[in-house]
Design an enzyme around this catalytic site. Structure first.
Site, short mmCIF file in Angstrom:
data_model
loop_
_atom_site.label_atom_id
_atom_site.label_comp_id
_atom_site.label_asym_id
_atom_site.label_seq_id
_atom_site.Cartn_x
_atom_site.Cartn_y
_atom_site.Cartn_z
N ASP A 163 60.43 38.98 63.27
CA ASP A 163 61.81 39.03 63.75
C ASP A 163 62.59 37.85 63.16
O ASP A 163 62.21 36.70 63.36
CB ASP A 163 61.77 38.94 65.29
CG ASP A 163 63.15 38.99 65.92
OD1 ASP A 163 64.16 39.12 65.18
OD2 ASP A 163 63.22 38.90 67.15
N ILE A 164 63.67 38.14 62.48
CA ILE A 164 64.42 37.07 61.81
C ILE A 164 65.07 36.11 62.82
O ILE A 164 65.30 34.95 62.50
CB ILE A 164 65.46 37.67 60.83
CG1 ILE A 164 65.87 36.62 59.79
CG2 ILE A 164 66.67 38.22 61.58
CD1 ILE A 164 66.66 37.18 58.64
N ASN A 220 78.22 44.73 59.15
CA ASN A 220 79.14 45.73 58.58
C ASN A 220 80.49 45.05 58.40
O ASN A 220 80.70 43.93 58.88
CB ASN A 220 79.22 46.98 59.45
CG ASN A 220 79.71 46.67 60.84
OD1 ASN A 220 80.85 46.25 61.03
ND2 ASN A 220 78.85 46.81 61.84
N GLY A 261 70.46 47.52 64.57
CA GLY A 261 69.52 46.91 63.63
C GLY A 261 69.46 45.41 63.75
O GLY A 261 69.53 44.84 64.86
N VAL A 262 69.34 44.74 62.62
CA VAL A 262 69.20 43.29 62.61
C VAL A 262 70.48 42.62 63.12
O VAL A 262 70.43 41.57 63.75
CB VAL A 262 68.73 42.81 61.21
CG1 VAL A 262 69.83 42.88 60.19
CG2 VAL A 262 68.13 41.42 61.29
N ASP A 263 71.61 43.25 62.87
CA ASP A 263 72.91 42.73 63.33
C ASP A 263 72.92 42.62 64.87
O ASP A 263 73.25 41.56 65.43
CB ASP A 263 73.99 43.71 62.84
CG ASP A 263 75.40 43.18 62.96
OD1 ASP A 263 75.58 42.02 63.36
OD2 ASP A 263 76.34 43.95 62.65
N GLY A 318 67.99 49.64 56.12
CA GLY A 318 67.92 50.33 57.41
C GLY A 318 68.98 51.42 57.49
O GLY A 318 68.94 52.40 56.74
N TYR A 375 71.84 51.60 56.33
CA TYR A 375 72.60 51.85 55.10
C TYR A 375 71.80 52.59 54.02
O TYR A 375 72.32 52.89 52.94
CB TYR A 375 73.20 50.55 54.55
CG TYR A 375 74.46 50.12 55.30
CD1 TYR A 375 75.01 50.89 56.32
CD2 TYR A 375 75.14 48.95 54.96
CE1 TYR A 375 76.16 50.51 56.99
CE2 TYR A 375 76.30 48.57 55.63
CZ TYR A 375 76.80 49.35 56.65
OH TYR A 375 77.96 48.96 57.30
#
Ligand code: AR6
Length: 175
Positions: free
Chosen positions: A10-11, A24, A32-34, A124, A126
């Site tokens: 996990d970042i 975005n 997602g990661v965002d 992901g 995108y």
């Protein structure tokens, strides 16, 4: 080469100076990661993004560009937000994806960050093939390290075995 590494996980928990968000153009959050980064950083991150929209980026962040905010509750001091090309919406130019990695590194350099962690931008929602993302990411990272001596660590944080394999192969092919 030793300055590039790959860590599965996990970042949001990375102990690096800057983590990169696959955002975005609205900069106002997403999945997602965002979503994970916004949840971990706390509501001040969204407030900082809203401020950017109200000041320097009224139309949002174009694909390929990068911009920094503080990391707030994260261990990372900064979040570098970048926007991948949305393949599912017909944005199929890999040069834009390249610019995401290159511009994020340039922003980190401007902040005097010594370490940075990237997710697999575009791989992901995108719709990019993680193998292609890994090849582009590694090419940019190796180029950056060869030319500029500013980062001690460029880390790719992979979510799942397929992504880990793709990044390890991309790095292995360049060793
Ligand atoms: N840590 C590391 N990697 C992660 C994490 C995490 N916590 N969560 C997901 N990934 P995506 P995109 C991986 O969809 O394709 C958002 O809604 C994931 O497995 O997050 O650039 C934005 O707001 C994949 O390999 O980003 C945009 O609307 C990679 O991160 C859109 O998605 C990127 O997946 C951006 O799509």
């Amino acid at each position: 080469m030793g300055r590039i590494d790959i860590a599965e996980g996990d970042i949001t928990t990375q102990k690096v100076d800057a983590i990169v968000n696959a955002a975005n153009s609205s900069l106002l959050g997403g999945g997602g990661v965002d979503g994970a980064i916004h949840r971990a950083a706390g509501p001040e991150l969204l407030a900082a993004c809203r401020e950017l929209r109200a000041s320097t980026l009224p139309e949002g962040l174009p694909p390929g560009d990068a911009v920094a905010t503080p990391g707030f509750k994260l261990k990372a001091k900064w979040v570098v937000h970048t926007v991948g090309p949305n393949r599912r919406a017909g944005q199929t130019d890999p040069a834009v994806l390249r610019r995401c990695f290159a511009n994020s590194l340039a922003v980190a350099r401007g902040l005097r960050a010594r370490s940075i962690a990237f997710p697999a931008i575009g791989a992901g929602v995108y719709g990019w093939d993680v193998t292609e993302v890994a090849a582009i990411a590694m090419d940019v990272a190796l180029g950056h390290i060869a030319e500029r001596d500013t980062l001690d660590r460029i880390r790719f944080v992979t979510f799942g075995a397929e992504a880990t394999r793709a990044f390890e192969e991309a790095l292995g092919q360049r060793r």
